[in-house]
Design a protein around this motif. Structure first.
Motif, PDB file in Angstrom:
ATOM      1  N   GLU A 156     -48.692  26.800  72.035  1.00  4.97           N
ATOM      2  CA  GLU A 156     -47.478  26.841  71.215  1.00  4.97           C
ATOM      3  C   GLU A 156     -47.713  26.585  69.736  1.00  4.97           C
ATOM      4  O   GLU A 156     -46.999  27.127  68.898  1.00  4.97           O
ATOM      5  N   ALA A 157     -48.691  25.798  69.380  1.00  7.56           N
ATOM      6  CA  ALA A 157     -48.914  25.522  67.956  1.00  7.56           C
ATOM      7  C   ALA A 157     -49.223  26.802  67.194  1.00  7.56           C
ATOM      8  O   ALA A 157     -48.846  26.941  66.031  1.00  7.56           O
ATOM      9  N   LEU A 158     -49.866  27.757  67.846  1.00  7.33           N
ATOM     10  CA  LEU A 158     -50.184  29.029  67.191  1.00  7.33           C
ATOM     11  C   LEU A 158     -49.061  30.044  67.331  1.00  7.33           C
ATOM     12  O   LEU A 158     -49.154  31.153  66.821  1.00  7.33           O
ATOM     13  N   ARG A 159     -47.987  29.668  68.009  1.00  8.75           N
ATOM     14  CA  ARG A 159     -46.849  30.573  68.189  1.00  8.75           C
ATOM     15  C   ARG A 159     -45.669  30.202  67.298  1.00  8.75           C
ATOM     16  O   ARG A 159     -44.672  30.896  67.280  1.00  8.75           O
ATOM     17  N   ARG A 160     -45.780  29.110  66.581  1.00  7.24           N
ATOM     18  CA  ARG A 160     -44.687  28.713  65.686  1.00  7.24           C
ATOM     19  C   ARG A 160     -45.202  28.690  64.255  1.00  7.24           C
ATOM     20  O   ARG A 160     -46.354  28.342  64.024  1.00  7.24           O
ATOM     21  N   ARG A 200     -55.050  20.325  61.280  1.00  7.86           N
ATOM     22  CA  ARG A 200     -54.258  21.175  62.191  1.00  7.86           C
ATOM     23  C   ARG A 200     -53.277  22.035  61.394  1.00  7.86           C
ATOM     24  O   ARG A 200     -53.092  23.206  61.702  1.00  7.86           O
ATOM     25  N   HIS A 201     -52.644  21.461  60.386  1.00 14.30           N
ATOM     26  CA  HIS A 201     -51.719  22.228  59.547  1.00 14.30           C
ATOM     27  C   HIS A 201     -52.458  23.378  58.868  1.00 14.30           C
ATOM     28  O   HIS A 201     -51.959  24.509  58.825  1.00 14.30           O
ATOM     29  N   ARG A 202     -53.652  23.103  58.348  1.00 16.70           N
ATOM     30  CA  ARG A 202     -54.449  24.161  57.707  1.00 16.70           C
ATOM     31  C   ARG A 202     -54.769  25.279  58.704  1.00 16.70           C
ATOM     32  O   ARG A 202     -54.686  26.454  58.369  1.00 16.70           O
ATOM     33  N   GLU A 203     -55.166  24.889  59.906  1.00 17.29           N
ATOM     34  CA  GLU A 203     -55.508  25.888  60.931  1.00 17.29           C
ATOM     35  C   GLU A 203     -54.305  26.755  61.288  1.00 17.29           C
ATOM     36  O   GLU A 203     -54.415  27.975  61.354  1.00 17.29           O
ATOM     37  N   VAL A 204     -53.174  26.118  61.536  1.00 18.17           N
ATOM     38  CA  VAL A 204     -51.970  26.862  61.917  1.00 18.17           C
ATOM     39  C   VAL A 204     -51.523  27.766  60.771  1.00 18.17           C
ATOM     40  O   VAL A 204     -51.158  28.923  60.993  1.00 18.17           O
ATOM     41  N   LYS A 205     -51.581  27.263  59.544  1.00 19.43           N
ATOM     42  CA  LYS A 205     -51.181  28.068  58.389  1.00 19.43           C
ATOM     43  C   LYS A 205     -52.061  29.315  58.258  1.00 19.43           C
ATOM     44  O   LYS A 205     -51.573  30.400  57.940  1.00 19.43           O
TER      45      LYS A 205
END
Length: 158
Positions: A18-22, A40-45
């Motif tokens: 889910e982190a990569l889906r939002r 984690r924020h950098r990765e998701v961004k």
């Protein structure tokens, strides 16, 4: 206004990331925050706009790479027909017998055409055998009602 079609199949385990889906939070964690949260924020961004996983909010398909667009239609009925063809194609693999019901599938296609005609998005998911997952979406574009500032993935225009 036009509509883009998207289709994703893959393992249930990957779908559950889910982190990569939002989309990432607009405000990053404070610079003095926990290093793992900052990382984690950098990765998701970095990953959210390019990963092929279906976004939790259907409109965000529009920021995904152009190559993920499976079709574009001016008319809601044409987009809904594509949706129906995908359902018919995958129905034999649906894990739930009730999901395979042709009457139910026809109702989903009709509802999709109506929703698209009103400028809405359509998104459905189905468990497949082996535990796999199918996501099929139709996204209204130029502009999208849910997130009007998202550009069209095929033209770059709002």
């Amino acid at each position: 206004m036009h509509h883009h079609g998207y289709l994703w199949t893959g393992s249930k385990q990957r779908f559950d990331e889910e982190a990569l889906r939002r989309p990432p939070h607009l405000d990053p964690p404070p610079t003095d925050g926990k290093p793992e949260l900052i990382q984690r924020h950098r990765e998701v961004k970095a990953e959210f706009p390019i990963v092929d996983l279906p976004p939790l909010e259907t409109a965000y398909w529009l920021i995904k790479p152009r190559k993920l667009v499976r079709g574009t239609w001016e008319e809601p009925k044409e987009a809904a027909e594509w949706f129906g063809e995908r359902l018919a194609e995958y129905a034999p693999r649906f894990a739930s017998e009730s999901d395979r019901d042709s009457t139910r599938l026809a109702l989903l296609v009709n509802a999709a055409a109506e929703r698209l005609g009103r400028g809405g998005n359509v998104s459905h998911g189905f468990y497949l055998e082996r535990p796999s997952f199918l996501s099929v979406a139709l996204v209204c574009c130029s502009p999208n009602r849910a997130v009007p500032d998202l550009p069209c993935p095929t033209t770059g225009h709002l």
